[in-house]
Motif scaffolding. Sequence first.
Motif, PDB file in Angstrom:
ATOM      1  N   GLU A 158       0.823  -1.212   0.000  1.00  0.00           N
ATOM      2  CA  GLU A 158       0.000   0.000   0.000  1.00  0.00           C
ATOM      3  C   GLU A 158       0.859   1.264   0.000  1.00  0.00           C
ATOM      4  N   ASN A 186       7.166  -1.766  -5.030  1.00  0.00           N
ATOM      5  CA  ASN A 186       6.502  -0.596  -5.605  1.00  0.00           C
ATOM      6  C   ASN A 186       7.509   0.543  -5.732  1.00  0.00           C
ATOM      7  N   TYR A 443       4.206  -1.847  -8.626  1.00  0.00           N
ATOM      8  CA  TYR A 443       3.490  -0.928  -9.516  1.00  0.00           C
ATOM      9  C   TYR A 443       4.477  -0.029 -10.250  1.00  0.00           C
ATOM     10  N   ARG A 447       0.295   2.251 -13.042  1.00  0.00           N
ATOM     11  CA  ARG A 447      -0.399   1.383 -12.086  1.00  0.00           C
ATOM     12  C   ARG A 447      -0.394   1.980 -10.681  1.00  0.00           C
ATOM     13  N   SER A 448       0.598   2.798 -10.364  1.00  0.00           N
ATOM     14  CA  SER A 448       0.599   3.498  -9.075  1.00  0.00           C
ATOM     15  C   SER A 448      -0.560   4.481  -8.996  1.00  0.00           C
ATOM     16  N   ALA A 451      -3.650   2.561  -8.527  1.00  0.00           N
ATOM     17  CA  ALA A 451      -3.753   2.045  -7.158  1.00  0.00           C
ATOM     18  C   ALA A 451      -4.197   3.136  -6.191  1.00  0.00           C
ATOM     19  N   ASP A 456      -6.006   1.293  -3.342  1.00  0.00           N
ATOM     20  CA  ASP A 456      -5.090   0.192  -3.063  1.00  0.00           C
ATOM     21  C   ASP A 456      -3.714   0.674  -2.613  1.00  0.00           C
ATOM     22  N   ALA A 457      -3.443   1.951  -2.729  1.00  0.00           N
ATOM     23  CA  ALA A 457      -2.209   2.554  -2.219  1.00  0.00           C
ATOM     24  C   ALA A 457      -2.598   3.753  -1.366  1.00  0.00           C
TER      25      ALA A 457
END
Length: 758
Positions: A158, A186, A443, A447-448, A451, A456-457
């Motif tokens: 996360e 990540n 990620y 994708r970051s 998220a 999700d992050a």
Amino acid sequence: MATKPPTGDPVQDAPQIDAVQHSAAGLPAVAHTLRIAQQQMGVRRTAQTLLKVNQKDGFDCPGCAWPEGDKRHTAEFCENGAKAVAEEATLRRVTPDFFAAHPLTDLADRSGYWLGQQGRITQPVYLPEGADRYEPVTWERAFAIIAEELTALASPDEALFYTSGRTSNEAAFLLQLFAREFGTNNLPDCSNMCHESSGSALTETIGVGKGSVSLEDLHQADLIIVAGQNPGTNHPRMLSALEQAKASGAKIISVNPLPEAGLERFKNPQTARGMLKGAALTDLFLQIRIGGDQALFRLLNKMIIEADGAVDTEFIAEHTHGYEEFTEAARTADWDRTLTATGLDRDAIEQALAMVLASERTIVCWAMGLTQHKHSVPTIREVVNFLLLRGNIGRPGAGVCPVRGHSNVQGDRTMGIFERPAPAFLDALDREFGITSPRHHGYDVVRSIQALRDGDAKVFFAMGGNFVAATPDTAVTEAAMRRARLTVHVSTKLNRSHAVTGTRALILPTLGRTDKDVTACGKQFVTVEDSMGLVHPSRGNLTPAGPHLLSEPAIIARLARAVLGPSSTTPWEDFEKDYGTIRDRISRVVPGFEDFNARVAPPGSAGFTLPHAPRDERRFPTATGKANFTAAPVEHPELPEGRLLLQTLRSHDQYNTTIYGLDDRYRGIKGGRRIVMVNPEDAHDLGLADGSYTDLVSEWKDGVERRAPGFRVVHYPTARGCAAAYYPETNVLVPLDATADTSNTPASKSVVVRFETA
């Protein structure tokens, strides 16, 4: 004497349009350099600083990654490099009083230019939950806040740890070590947005995701093709290498939708003749339609195959794989489809072929014009096919040359800043530090953002950069960032990302390249890797902007101690005090860095070149053990009637998202950035008068309206069907999901747009 920062944002409503220039550098560049440097640093500091740029006993330019030769000029910098140095070495300061006077809403309404002009940040500041402005905070409290948020996460995944290309090798190695000891891969970085497509294509085809040439190779080449690149603005010192190549007899083909002054004529400010007359560079200009490069190289490859004796059959038999399948695909290349895709005429392509066949040593250079399309990876694979056909990889004067932007973006990747690390790298890291790194992928940049958007992050930590302004789909990105629990930026100066925060936010001020770095163990230095794989030291020489600044390695080391606590056996405190201890560990983890300290520590060291198997020994560490021909279907962007294909680009007064001024001297634009360049014939067909104003609206399969309002139309000699405008202003038009296949790089160079006027 240095000048004060602007108090108000300049009005950009009516940019002036002058004649397009046909040469780069020369006296205007010198004059502009000195004026900007004096405004930011004053006369004495200008001399003290600029004479150390890119010198063996000085600091690496915080601008681009173009390499230096062994023999250095006294003034070893370009105009835009000097601007980058001046902005970092500025005497202007952003103190706690500034933040007290400017609430977050005020900062959010300011332009990136105004924010950057305010100067160096002098103390850590914190935006508490519900507060309307940043306030001073101690380093101890700042690290405690980050530790509090990170340790409260349901999963290490996360958290996001973003890296800008200016981060040193030492800091990058520590950041990836901390992230993996914490438990995540990540590690998005700015390479995800630029040369990820190059790395993806080159790793598959030649086994190394970097360029294969040196400066000496450029000087020895018979033919240099510069595709999708504007070195006059983005890598000006490259022009010196092209000038030297021309003097040695090389020919240059430039492939680009826009004519660029730097590739027409270079007025080298290092010589009297250069200042007065300059050197013509381009022998053949192929004004290609946006996204047509794969089709062009595929047709050239077909014609090479069909030309008697043109193919290096011995090299292909010994060193390559997949030739038969590739030739079968190449023979289907069609003139009509190619002319449609490229917008070129047959005569121009045949001229290019003649130059290719006359060359025994060919180099292809490229930048974002090739890497930021849906089909970028197969395009670059086709470039590799083109070079392999005539044995132009692994011999002097020939090879691939992806020209990197940020000064250490390549080094950061070498140090392990990658969301999809190689198992061998993780194995070596784990053996060295006694940790267990996660093996699942993390990620990337796109994708970051997804998220963060999807919840999700929850924690975003940035080591430099201007993430919000650099990324696509501005409205989506900013909304995603505001969903974070905590956003943290390690920065030297203000930028847009500091005004788009999570529930809580921190700005942590750090030393820059120009700053002296002194610890309990004495004066320290860092290292960087340039675009051609040369690793060398960088030593700042200026007193830091304030006593409260910490270096990047110190920030990461203290953060790691706060988050990981006594359970970590990694010697973070030693790393903070003595960067040589970091390099000792790098030497045992990263191949090619053996005896790292011994090769960079001696005064005046020029560093060393990393091994590159295809270049050094014609060995290709791919899955097949050979260089791979590929046979992807040829693609190019389709353009609906009444629409144009937009590429985002830089002005001459900017470097990535850093805006130095409001002019684009070579293109004749003054006093404003919200302009769109349109071919006069296209403008006539669309009813767009020169000087009129229009909204740009992008079209994407999701049906979402993305609008950039109020752009002045500039009739400009772009390729037919194409338009161009500056980023970050036009990033709002780039859909988050419009990315390159395989690399997931935002497709910022091929955006379908329509024009709407009031």
